[in-house]
Design an enzyme around this catalytic site. Sequence first.
Site, mmCIF file in Angstrom:
data_model
loop_
_atom_site.group_PDB
_atom_site.id
_atom_site.type_symbol
_atom_site.label_atom_id
_atom_site.label_comp_id
_atom_site.label_asym_id
_atom_site.label_seq_id
_atom_site.Cartn_x
_atom_site.Cartn_y
_atom_site.Cartn_z
ATOM 1 N N ASP A 1 0.843 -1.200 0.000
ATOM 2 C CA ASP A 1 0.000 0.000 0.000
ATOM 3 C C ASP A 1 0.879 1.252 0.000
ATOM 4 O O ASP A 1 1.869 1.329 0.730
ATOM 5 C CB ASP A 1 -0.897 -0.017 1.240
ATOM 6 N N HIS A 2 0.540 2.217 -0.830
ATOM 7 C CA HIS A 2 1.278 3.483 -0.922
ATOM 8 C C HIS A 2 2.770 3.261 -1.156
ATOM 9 O O HIS A 2 3.618 3.781 -0.428
ATOM 10 C CB HIS A 2 1.065 4.334 0.338
ATOM 11 N N ASP B 1 2.016 5.181 -5.479
ATOM 12 C CA ASP B 1 1.332 6.412 -5.105
ATOM 13 C C ASP B 1 2.077 7.615 -5.666
ATOM 14 O O ASP B 1 3.022 8.114 -5.071
ATOM 15 C CB ASP B 1 1.213 6.515 -3.583
ATOM 16 N N GLU C 1 -3.210 6.172 -7.960
ATOM 17 C CA GLU C 1 -4.076 7.186 -7.336
ATOM 18 C C GLU C 1 -4.051 8.459 -8.158
ATOM 19 O O GLU C 1 -2.982 8.938 -8.556
ATOM 20 C CB GLU C 1 -3.629 7.479 -5.902
ATOM 21 N N HIS D 1 -9.674 5.124 -0.272
ATOM 22 C CA HIS D 1 -8.767 5.138 0.870
ATOM 23 C C HIS D 1 -9.448 5.928 1.993
ATOM 24 O O HIS D 1 -10.273 6.791 1.733
ATOM 25 C CB HIS D 1 -7.450 5.809 0.500
ATOM 26 N N GLY D 2 -9.089 5.615 3.232
ATOM 27 C CA GLY D 2 -9.755 6.284 4.349
ATOM 28 C C GLY D 2 -11.166 5.780 4.552
ATOM 29 O O GLY D 2 -12.048 6.521 4.982
ATOM 30 N N GLY D 3 -11.386 4.487 4.286
ATOM 31 C CA GLY D 3 -12.732 3.936 4.393
ATOM 32 C C GLY D 3 -13.294 3.934 5.801
ATOM 33 O O GLY D 3 -14.517 3.875 5.983
ATOM 34 N N ASN E 1 -10.223 0.689 1.682
ATOM 35 C CA ASN E 1 -9.107 0.528 2.611
ATOM 36 C C ASN E 1 -9.587 0.861 4.011
ATOM 37 O O ASN E 1 -10.079 1.971 4.258
ATOM 38 C CB ASN E 1 -7.951 1.441 2.226
ATOM 39 N N THR F 1 -7.873 2.612 10.313
ATOM 40 C CA THR F 1 -8.080 3.290 11.594
ATOM 41 C C THR F 1 -9.135 2.595 12.444
ATOM 42 O O THR F 1 -8.945 2.384 13.651
ATOM 43 C CB THR F 1 -8.474 4.750 11.348
#
Length: 274
Positions: free
Chosen positions: A82-83, A104, A134, A202-204, A225, A228
């Site tokens: 990832d990234h 990324d 992205e 991203h930041g789901g 994704n 958190t």
Amino acid sequence: MTRATLSQVLQPALRGGHAVAGLVCLGWEDARAFVAAAEAEAAPVILQAGPGARRHMPLPVWAAMFHALADAATVPVVSHLDHGQSAVECEEAIRLGFTSVMFDGSRLPLDDNIAQTRAVVEMAHAAGVSCEGEIGFVGYQDGAEGLGTDPGEAARFAAETGVDAMAVSIGNVHLQTDQAAQIDRDKLAAIEAATDVPLVIHGGSGLPHALRRDLARQTAVCKFNIGTELRMAFGAALRDTLAAQPHTFDRIALLSAVEPALTDRARAVIRDLR
């Protein structure tokens, strides 16, 4: 063996009107819990090693861990970088057997992002590996501000890079600890109209769960994704364990006690996207 590429799980999701969870891993306990959750839900899963995880533990260790879990699993498991910050980093992941990489280039000028992403796509495809890119920039809660994805640029990016999945910025935010993100559905619809590439959020963790379910079923968003939300579940379960077992000092005992709660949370995430 159930190692799978990103395309092998996202293309059926795109056709079938559902999405696949990209679960951010920080260690053995959560990665094992995530595969257990996927098996319980009879669903594929994407295990993701992000920049923070790679700073903590070398990439070869992540590769070996992900592949051990995938080879013993009864559901498709994608091992995903990832990234990825450079072509060199992506090349190392491919050499180590990762089945998917994300390059990324979202902070680069458009032409540079396209050129560098295309080079990684070509390298990945030559090895039978999938590649995510992205376009736009997904910002961070209490950090860098996002830059929304332009639908015209997204169409050009998808066509000229050949990516297998495209991460977009449409109101989603990395590291958001509440479910308050507002998704620009008009922009999403315009992006969908311009390309047939599976889309990635991203930041789901920052999306309301009902919105995640709706997007998974009604749009071309095929990968969410989630990091958190699961880290918060891990932290809460660990604090509960320490409070209930104040004299326990063995690391394996403490961390193993956290896995059932983490598996349950991951099952709920996966179930929401089906």
